[in-house]
Design an enzyme around this catalytic site. Structure first.
Site, PDB file in Angstrom:
ATOM      1  N   HIS A 548      -3.326  -2.147  -1.538  1.00  0.00           N
ATOM      2  CA  HIS A 548      -2.911  -1.225  -0.475  1.00  0.00           C
ATOM      3  C   HIS A 548      -1.766  -1.833   0.352  1.00  0.00           C
ATOM      4  CE1 HIS A 548      -6.917   0.633  -1.320  1.00  0.00           C
ATOM      5  NE2 HIS A 548      -6.200   1.742  -1.105  1.00  0.00           N
ATOM      6  N   HIS A 588       0.572   7.375   4.314  1.00  0.00           N
ATOM      7  CA  HIS A 588      -0.838   7.705   4.115  1.00  0.00           C
ATOM      8  C   HIS A 588      -1.760   6.493   4.168  1.00  0.00           C
ATOM      9  CE1 HIS A 588      -0.423   6.220   0.008  1.00  0.00           C
ATOM     10  NE2 HIS A 588      -1.737   6.303  -0.108  1.00  0.00           N
TER      11      HIS A 588
END
Length: 852
Positions: A548, A588
């Site tokens: 991530h 996001h």
């Protein structure tokens, strides 16, 4: 209702039971005589052993519907000397046909008993100085084999006042026999024992065996009293109802939803069971969490003391969603056989799969991914209850008159506008899927034994805005320019760009994609502002995260831009939808800590506290992105927008970012299928049908001749045109566009399995390392391990990828492919699935096979 496969029960005391019709030898180390399976229904007297003498023995015994076989009874006589009393019992055993063993050595009694497992032991209690009968009895009772053994103590006949039997019974004796060496007296005593205590012990042994079978049964079984209070519930029943072990005892669960004719249903049940008949039908009740469930139930009344119904046995199977269940009730005679079909084991992992879906799963791997197939969508592996309702209504519309059809259309519109799309999910037989579901879809706190929080020591704060001066898109170094040259293609190499930009791919790819979509023109902001915005967003992605990080954000942005370029999407979404989708993709996962929501909740992290353990990270990503944008005028890309346009854009961005939260994954997918794909397919069928009616029916389509009636042609063309307008209008509604945007960012967010194989492998390595790291930290900090299979020492990466594709990717991308048409993605998905399957079949745990 049906029967599970035949259950056989036996013990080493001679007890046996079977549903078979023939006697079968049972192999195994029986302690004494060979065991037999038997279904003899009644009490049988044995043949006499001495000339004409009457001998009676317990043989086959029936307790209600249960039939059991008792071997020849064995009696152990413990006497220190063979006197008249000992001989009396010995001859009485011969008369009754019992096997008899006599022992004079006290120290050998226990070994002898454990070898033969006698049904009756008679101990001489008359001479305490020669033998301590009570100590011997306690010694025998200490053996685990003596639970169902009858022990009799022979005592002297005395004329003085009787004394209490409590010490005698406390020592373990079952009853007392006052000495009487008469053979007939001993014989009568043995008969009373055989038909009394021994038979009772046989029944107790049988009950233990039967209840052991019930405990292991996959059928949900409940036994209630005549007042419908639960007396017994097996583990399968407790699991079905959502209760812990023992919680149901003493409760009444006869709850029927108010929309059912409760009184009529209960009257129908009572009318059957009160006349000693079985009732079989469909019943509704409530689980512990309040959910209503529909069950196939067979209720069997059991006659007890006084010839009255004392208990009801319920055999239950939760209704399978795809099976058509008759709602009528049926009375069945108590001696009828249960339906054999229900005993067949269902696939617990995918309850809504029909037989064809199951067989297709086990067939050739190349056939396991069917693309662009509405048939595939109509038989999804994981169906929500609302999906089944809509399918039933659609089927009812086919042969209904116009007013009914119109009314049902209004019902469908209401159903599609409500939150009724959460599926019923079970993945018990796949630990990787179970951990993925638990780790990715569990949003609430997993509590400790004392419900205490363990406070996190690391707080995830946004990075500072100290950045290098942004560079112009026109001044990009040649190596980076070459790396983003083919960014419009699906097979674009994001890892090459990551290396060229020294792990800062988002700003470069973002500037090019935003320029291609004219973002600055729509937002009315300068390229400098946009560059500053990208820089602060990328700075707040954690480069230390294996997965991530900003490379993942750039990858999701690339996928979103690719989908926005497809014809179907371009015709459907508005300009503001495109802008919202691209911004949402870029932000996001901003400030993602490399840990799941469940981890943050368990650790009591300040973000979990702030967002009440609900959509923690997704809420944080959206909120932080707007905070970073609005607090600095130099990077505020929204500063020149009209207020209403900004509010619309902001709401759309937030909605898309929150859609990436996995707890509502199946809700979003099911709603997209039922509200977009299925109505769209129905409309397209109408268009094809109207178009085909304009072709002369007697001519094949290969040489079709249009009918010459211009008015008819005009009418057909007008109908086709109206249908096409209806399709366009349906897709253009705000509700439809919101569903499409959610589906688009969800597919972009987890598109790794649809990337080229080398890219797929790299992403699998990165997400696995991030999950391994989380598991390591959970163990180090004594937190609940959210995904136990992601232990770096034992995890099978191929299995985890197969489970992820099976449970999260296949249905979603089948639906997305049916709408957008993405054959290249689906081919990659096929290839990657085969790759992981091949590694798993070779029992490999790693990302790649070993070098040859």
């Amino acid at each position: 209702m049906g029967c599970a496969p035949s259950i056989h029960i036996s013990d080493n005391r001679g007890l046996s039971h079977s549903d078979d019709d023939e006697d079968v030898d049972v192999p195994g180390p029986a302690p004494r005589s060979r065991q037999r399976w038997s279904t003899a229904p009644a009490l049988v007297e044995p043949q006499p052993r001495d000339n004409g003498a009457s001998k009676v023995s317990v043989a086959d015994v029936q307790f209600g519907p249960m039939r059991f076989h008792q071997d020849q009874l064995q009696v152990l006589l413990v006497f220190t000397k063979e006197d008249n009393q000992c001989n009396g019992f010995y001859r009485a055993c011969e008369k009754a046909g019992f096997k008899c063993t006599v022992t004079k050595e006290v120290h050998a009694v226990l070994a002898c008993f454990q070898d033969k497992l006698h049904d009756i032991i008679i101990i001489d209690h008359r001479n305490p100085r020669q033998m301590d009968a009570e100590a011997l009895c306690r010694s025998i009772r200490s053996s685990k084999f003596s639970e169902n053994t009858v022990i009799v103590g022979v005592v002297r006949r005395v004329d003085k006042e009787e004394v209490s039997l409590m010490p005698f019974l406390a020592a373990g004796f079952t009853r007392r026999y006052v000495e009487n060496p008469n053979v007939m007296a001993c014989y009568n005593e043995l008969l009373q024992l055989a038909f009394g205590e021994v038979r009772s012990q046989l029944k107790l042994r049988a009950c233990n065996s039967v209840f052991t079978a019930l405990e292991k049964s996959q059928e949900a079984i409940e036994i209630t009293s005549e007042d419908h209070i639960i007396q017994y519930a097996n583990p399968a029943f407790e699991t079905t109802m959502g209760y812990q072990s023992g919680e149901l005892i003493g409760k009444e669960l006869a709850q029927v939803p108010i929309n059912e004719k409760k009184g009529d249903l209960l009257d129908a049940i009572n009318s059957c069971v009160t006349i000693d008949k079985e009732w079989q039908g469909v019943y509704h009740t409530q689980k512990k969490n309040g959910d209503n469930i529909q069950q196939n139930v067979k209720i069997i009344p059991v006659i007890g003391q006084g010839g009255k119904i004392r208990h009801y046995v319920s055999i239950i199977r939760v209704c399978n969603g795809n099976s058509k269940v008759e709602t009528t009730t049926e009375c069945v005679q108590t001696d009828s056989q249960t339906d054999n079909q229900a005993g067949k084991h269902k696939d617990r992992r995918k309850h809504s799969m029909d037989a064809k879906a199951v067989s297709s799963r086990t067939s050739d791997v190349s056939n396991q991914r069917r693309h662009s197939s509405l048939a595939r969508i109509h038989s999804m592996m994981i169906e929500a209850p609302i999906t089944k309702v809509i399918n039933i209504i659609n089927a009812a519309q086919e042969n209904s008159p116009v007013p009914v059809t119109e009314a049902l259309n209004r019902v469908l519109d209401i159903l599609r506008a409500t939150e009724l799309y959460s599926p019923q999910f079970n993945a018990q037989d796949d630990p990787h899927a179970t951990d993925l579901v638990g780790g990715l879809m569990s949003d609430g706190l997993r509590r400790f034994s004392g419900n205490e929080y363990v406070l996190a020591t690391k707080n995830f704060q946004p990075s500072s805005s100290n950045m290098a001066a942004p560079i112009s898109l026109h001044d990009i170094p040649p190596q980076i320019a070459l790396a983003i040259e083919n960014e419009e293609q699906w097979d674009f190499d994001i890892f090459e760009l990551e290396a060229a930009t020294q792990h800062r791919p988002l700003i470069y790819l973002g500037l090019k994609i935003f320029a291609r979509f004219g973002m600055c023109e729509f937002l009315q902001c300068s390229e400098t502002t946009l560059r500053s915005w990208f820089q602060i967003i990328e700075t707040n992605y954690h480069s230390s995260n294996p997965y991530h990080n900003s490379t993942h954000a750039a990858d999701v942005l690339h996928a979103t831009a690719y989908f926005l370029s497809r014809d179907k999407i371009k015709k459907t979404l508005d300009r503001i939808d495109e802008v919202a989708a691209l911004i949402a993709a870029a932000i996001h996962d901003v400030d993602h800590p490399g840990r799941t929501n469940s981890f943050l909740c368990n650790a009591g992290n300040e973000l979990a506290v702030l967002y009440n353990d609900t959509a923690v990270l997704e809420s944080h990503h959206a909120a932080l992105a707007f905070q970073l944008t609005l607090e600095n005028d130099k990077c505020n890309i929204f500063k020149n927008m009209e207020r209403n346009d900004y509010r619309t854009l902001r709401q759309s961005i937030i909605d898309m970012v929150l859609a990436t939260e996995m707890t509502k994954h199946f809700e979003h997918v099911n709603k997209f299928i039922n509200s977009i794909n299925k109505p769209l397919a129905a409309k397209e069928n109408e268009v094809r049908r109207a178009d085909s009616e304009a072709v002369h029916p007697g001519v094949s389509l290969g040489s079709a001749v249009k009918i010459s009636d211009s008015s008819a042609l005009g009418g057909q063309a007008e109908e086709v045109g109206r249908s096409l307008e209806d399709i366009e209008a349906m897709l253009k509604t705000p509700e439809s566009r919101a569903l499409i945007k959610r589906m688009m960012i969800k597919c972009s967010d987890v598109s790794n399995p649809c990337r080229p194989l080398e890219h797929c492998i790299e992403w699998a390595a990165r997400i696995s390392e991030e999950y391994f790291s989380q598991t390591d930290e959970e163990k180090q900090r004594d937190l609940p391990v959210v995904m136990p299979v992601f232990d770096r020492n034992t995890c099978s990466i191929p299995k985890s990828q197969i489970s992820f594709i099976d449970y999260f990717i296949t249905d979603m991308f089948d639906a997305w492919d049916a709408f957008v048409d993405l054959p290249n993605l689906m081919q990659h998905l096929d290839d990657n699935f085969k790759y992981w399957k091949g590694l798993d079949e070779k029992k490999l745990l790693s990302l790649r096979p070993p070098p040859e």
